[in-house]
Design a protein around this motif. Structure first.
Motif, short mmCIF file in Angstrom:
data_model
loop_
_atom_site.label_atom_id
_atom_site.label_comp_id
_atom_site.label_asym_id
_atom_site.label_seq_id
_atom_site.Cartn_x
_atom_site.Cartn_y
_atom_site.Cartn_z
N ARG A 120 0.85 -1.21 0.00
CA ARG A 120 0.00 0.00 0.00
C ARG A 120 0.88 1.26 0.00
NH1 ARG A 120 -5.16 -0.02 1.46
NH2 ARG A 120 -4.91 -2.01 2.53
N PRO A 150 -4.71 3.03 -3.93
CA PRO A 150 -4.76 1.58 -3.65
C PRO A 150 -6.08 0.91 -4.02
CG PRO A 150 -3.69 2.73 -1.85
CD PRO A 150 -4.22 3.79 -2.76
N GLU A 151 -7.20 1.64 -3.91
CA GLU A 151 -8.50 1.04 -4.23
C GLU A 151 -8.63 0.58 -5.68
OE1 GLU A 151 -11.72 3.65 -3.28
OE2 GLU A 151 -11.95 2.81 -1.29
N ALA A 204 -6.76 -4.38 -7.82
CA ALA A 204 -7.60 -5.52 -7.44
C ALA A 204 -6.80 -6.59 -6.73
CB ALA A 204 -8.24 -6.13 -8.67
N MET A 205 -5.56 -6.76 -7.18
CA MET A 205 -4.85 -7.90 -6.67
C MET A 205 -3.35 -7.67 -6.57
SD MET A 205 -4.36 -11.63 -8.00
CE MET A 205 -2.77 -10.95 -8.33
N SER A 208 0.18 -9.75 -6.22
CA SER A 208 0.79 -11.07 -6.32
C SER A 208 2.25 -10.95 -5.90
CB SER A 208 0.67 -11.56 -7.76
OG SER A 208 1.53 -12.64 -7.98
N GLY A 225 4.10 -14.97 -7.21
CA GLY A 225 3.08 -15.84 -7.77
C GLY A 225 1.91 -16.14 -6.85
N ALA A 226 2.00 -15.73 -5.58
CA ALA A 226 0.89 -16.00 -4.65
C ALA A 226 0.22 -14.68 -4.26
CB ALA A 226 1.40 -16.72 -3.41
N MET A 227 -1.09 -14.77 -4.01
CA MET A 227 -1.86 -13.57 -3.71
C MET A 227 -1.57 -13.08 -2.28
SD MET A 227 -5.77 -13.54 -4.76
CE MET A 227 -6.92 -12.31 -4.24
N GLU A 228 -1.40 -11.78 -2.14
CA GLU A 228 -1.19 -11.18 -0.83
C GLU A 228 -2.07 -9.96 -0.69
OE1 GLU A 228 0.43 -12.23 1.68
OE2 GLU A 228 1.74 -13.79 0.86
N THR A 229 -2.15 -9.41 0.51
CA THR A 229 -2.93 -8.19 0.71
C THR A 229 -2.02 -6.98 0.49
OG1 THR A 229 -2.43 -7.90 3.04
CG2 THR A 229 -4.26 -9.37 2.48
N LYS A 230 -2.64 -5.81 0.45
CA LYS A 230 -1.85 -4.58 0.27
C LYS A 230 -1.07 -4.24 1.53
CE LYS A 230 -5.14 -3.30 -3.11
NZ LYS A 230 -6.50 -2.81 -3.25
N ARG A 238 3.73 -8.12 -8.16
CA ARG A 238 2.95 -7.63 -9.31
C ARG A 238 1.62 -7.12 -8.82
NH1 ARG A 238 1.60 -9.73 -14.09
NH2 ARG A 238 0.77 -11.65 -13.22
N LEU A 262 -2.18 -5.79 -10.03
CA LEU A 262 -3.10 -5.82 -11.16
C LEU A 262 -4.26 -4.86 -10.92
CD1 LEU A 262 -3.09 -9.64 -11.28
CD2 LEU A 262 -2.58 -8.29 -13.29
N GLN A 269 -1.76 -16.00 -14.75
CA GLN A 269 -1.33 -16.92 -13.69
C GLN A 269 -2.22 -16.76 -12.44
OE1 GLN A 269 2.62 -16.10 -12.27
NE2 GLN A 269 2.66 -17.86 -10.91
N TYR A 290 -6.83 -18.31 -8.86
CA TYR A 290 -7.90 -17.94 -7.91
C TYR A 290 -9.29 -17.83 -8.54
CZ TYR A 290 -3.87 -16.85 -5.06
OH TYR A 290 -2.69 -16.95 -4.36
N TRP A 316 -10.60 -7.51 -2.55
CA TRP A 316 -10.81 -6.15 -3.07
C TRP A 316 -12.19 -5.63 -2.68
CZ3 TRP A 316 -14.29 -4.18 -6.77
CH2 TRP A 316 -14.05 -2.85 -7.13
N GLU A 321 -12.16 -4.57 0.81
CA GLU A 321 -11.38 -3.35 1.00
C GLU A 321 -12.17 -2.10 0.61
OE1 GLU A 321 -7.89 -3.13 -1.42
OE2 GLU A 321 -7.35 -1.16 -0.67
N VAL A 322 -12.96 -2.21 -0.48
CA VAL A 322 -13.67 -1.01 -0.95
C VAL A 322 -15.11 -0.95 -0.43
CG1 VAL A 322 -12.26 -0.88 -3.04
CG2 VAL A 322 -14.47 -2.05 -3.14
N GLN A 352 -7.29 -16.32 -1.23
CA GLN A 352 -6.03 -16.92 -0.79
C GLN A 352 -6.28 -18.04 0.21
OE1 GLN A 352 -7.00 -13.72 -0.77
NE2 GLN A 352 -5.31 -12.36 -0.31
#
Lengths: 74, 608
Positions: A30, A40-41, A44-45, A47, A50-55, A66, A68, B234, B239, B247, B250-251, B273
């Protein structure tokens, strides 16, 4: 103590077209987005390697992050 | 005819007669396929005032010109009928592999007419078409029957099947296929159940003619390459739609405790996740899809397997009923699929009942002893069963949240979250005016798939009420549903950002007819106006009042989360509608003006 920070899609346009940054580790995603002038809003995502994380993820040395943009929805 | 199976199959269930007719070339030219065919036949052939569950209603099942071909995501099938849930237009889009087999059997549409005297299933193996006795399957769960039929006929047969809720004509019963894909909304499963059709089984081996084989191959491969090269492929594949859960939280868009808030304190437990780490065992895609969004999961707590849950189910059967455990959401998903009810409507109507219970409007006497509080997963499981069987409180909820709240009264209509009788899907819209308008004006009721405009709200300012937002919603309503007309999935464009112009040469190579997106959107606008005419024809007094959202969104600010205290004023709701009607060429009551219909070339035979 560095990491790669990549922007994809329309986020590149927000910062003038540059899509990859070498950044210092230790900040949250963030904070890094705000430093680049990205709301930040609109992301959406996040990474990380390669794994999803939060801001709120704290970027570590050697990470590839990365972000997105929100595209069009389900 | 290039790009088409070539025939419409009519099945008279009362007499058992099946008849094939050539697909009219002008129908294909003007309405293309999918929901375009659906609304054409619905307006033309289902008489005004038909009982949605009576013999006059028809269930129209249509593929499109991109279905079953070398098209990334060409696996979509439309199911149109008069909706038992709303009394208006129903059009439900189903993924999987059914539409491809339909086309290979030489069929563009199946039209189910009348009511069978006994439970049957429709068996199609190319030109062998039969109605067969379904007594051994009647009463059984959707996926149980699909497995039985796969074992009996073979893997290459594709099966669409209703569960007990469809047989019992629950107003939001759905149709299941491929062990977890559905034609979900509006009660299409109840219509199939009313006709006593348990399943449709189809296999085809014929070729589909295309106009220019080399151009088709090139354009088809270009679309696949764009998907494979897309940024985000990817993560999307990992997911699926659950990618947006965090998201939305968050919003402030994640429906929480019957849409009273847009952020959920337990959201971490239902994030994509969390789901991927805890329960997902593999990915699962539809016909020809290079970016599968389906996730196949196994729960430890319940020792069960299920496709999903995807985002809508997580929103409605997770946060909206106060559940923060992804395993419990998956189990509720499985029960809905097996029983044959739409997870979105189920989560919405159960949340309404929970709010009634917590406010003391319902007591344990009403619930049959169930502690119907937010967060009680066992209560959700039990309510799914009771809705399916129309048992106790379940009988009330089986009619949908609009009718249930009208019957109970006591102000419960204000927190019945629906438009036109359809329960709202999983986006909180207290302070997202474009998305609110999208729900208000969606042509099946409060569903998100026609115009997902919430990102536009975030981009331009969520509380702004400006003509640009209205124009955006209208453009999305013309463009996005065209994927349901063409018989392809929109998610490649939506989620991977694929250039939509890649579809233009592909459609031309297949059909031999040059069309720009402007041409295609014009068909979309024609269809949109026809669906509006259908609502007006079927409902006396139809107009502006039918487009109003749940009062909760303009009277009660969210109680917590990032949008706490924010809501849309009633005057802004009306302003949105005024601008919308004006931009569409509709009158102030929301009905298309004669000059608008003339401009769109809508035939007089469909207007009367």
């Amino acid at each position: 103590m560095s990491a790669i920070f990549r922007l994809s899609g329309s986020l590149k346009d927000v910062v003038g077209g540059k899509d990859e940054y070498i950044i210092e580790a230790g900040h949250t995603v963030r904070e890094q987005l705000l430093a680049l002038g990205i709301v930040p809003e609109t992301v959406a995502m996040v990474s990380v390697n390669g794994a999803m994380e939060t801001k709120d993820y704290v970027i570590q040395d050697g990470d590839t992050v990365r972000v997105l943009a929100v595209v069009g929805g389900g | 005819m290039n790009g088409y199976g070539g025939h419409i199959l009519r099945v008279n269930l009362a007499t058992g007669q099946v008849k094939k007719e050539p697909t009219p070339a002008d129908l294909a030219r003007d309405y293309l396929g999918g929901r375009g065919f659906g609304i054409y036949f619905l307006l033309k052939e289902v008489p005004k005032g038909a009982d949605p569950l009576g013999p006059e209603n028809k269930l129209i099942i249509s593929s499109g010109p991109l279905s079953g071909l070398l098209v990334a995501g060409g696996g979509k099938c439309d199911w149109t009928c008069k909706a038992p849930l709303t009394g208006g237009y129903a059009s439900a889009s189903m993924g999987g592999h059914f539409t491809a087999e339909l086309k290979y059997a030489g069929l563009d549409s199946i039209i189910l007419e009348g009511i069978s005297p006994k439970p049957v299933y429709l068996f199609i193996d190319d030109d062998k078409i039969e109605l067969r006795d379904a007594s051994e399957y009647w009463g059984k769960g959707s996926m149980t029957v699909e497995k039985m039929m796969k074992d009996k006929f073979g893997e290459e047969f594709q099966i669409a099947v209703i569960g007990p809720a469809g047989e019992n004509m629950v107003s939001f019963a759905h149709i299941n296929h491929d062990f977890g894909r559905q034609a979900g909304r509006g009660g299409v499963g109840a219509v199939m159940g009313s006709k006593k059709v348990k399943a449709i089984v189809v296999r085809g081996t014929k070729s589909v003619p295309v106009a220019d084989m080399e151009a088709y191959r090139k354009a088809g491969m270009a679309l696949y390459k764009a998907c494979k090269d897309a940024e985000g492929l990817q993560e999307w594949t990992r997911y699926g739609t659950t990618i947006v859960t965090s998201w939305c939280n968050e919003v402030g868009a994640l429906p929480t405790r019957n849409f009273s808030a847009g952020s959920f304190e337990g959201a971490q437990g239902i994030y994509g996740q969390t789901m991927r780490e805890k329960i997902v065992i593999t990915d699962k895609g539809c016909f020809g899809c290079p970016c599968p969004c389906g996730k196949y999961s196994k729960t430890k707590k319940y020792n069960s397997y299920v496709e999903g849950p995807e985002y809508e189910t997580i929103g409605l059967l997770g946060s909206n009923v106060g559940i923060d455990d992804i395993e419990a959401v998956a189990q509720a998903n499985l029960l809905c699929d097996e029983m044959g009810i739409d997870t979105i409507s189920a989560g919405n109507v159960i949340a309404w009942a929970m709010e009634c219970y917590e406010k003391g409007i319902f007591t344990k006497q009403d619930t049959g002893g169930i502690e119907l509080k937010f967060g009680n997963a066992d209560a959700v499981f039990k309510m799914i069963e009771m809705i399916t069987k129309k048992e106790g409180l379940g009988a009330l909820l089986a009619d949908g949240v609009k009718k249930a709240s009208q019957e109970i009264g006591k102000g419960t209509e204000k927190f019945a979250i629906q438009v036109k009788g359809m329960e709202q899907s999983a986006y909180q819209t207290h302070n997202a005016t474009a998305m609110l308008l999208a729900y208000m004006t969606c042509d099946v009721g409060a569903h998100h798939n026609r115009a997902w405009a919430i990102t536009y709200d975030i981009q331009v300012g969520r509380d702004k009420v400006v003509p640009e937002k209205v124009a955006r919603v209208i453009w999305l309503q013309h463009f996005r549903p065209m994927f349901d007309v063409l018989g392809a999935c929109r998610l490649q464009w939506v989620e991977l950002g694929i250039d939509r112009d890649l579809y233009v040469p592909l459609l031309e190579a297949i059909t031999g007819i040059h069309r720009t997106w402007e041409d295609i959107e014009k068909v979309g606008e024609r269809i949109w106006n026809l669906t509006r005419l259908y609502w007006a024809r079927e409902n006396a007094g139809f107009g502006r009042a039918w487009d109003m959202p749940a009062p909760r969104f303009y009277e009660e600010p969210p109680t917590s989360g990032v949008t706490k205290g924010q809501y849309t004023k009633l005057e802004d709701v009306n302003k949105l509608l005024d601008m919308y009607y004006e931009q569409r060429g509709w009158d102030s009551n929301g009905l298309p003006k004669p000059e608008t219909l003339e401009k769109l070339g809508i035939p007089q035979e469909l207007v009367a």
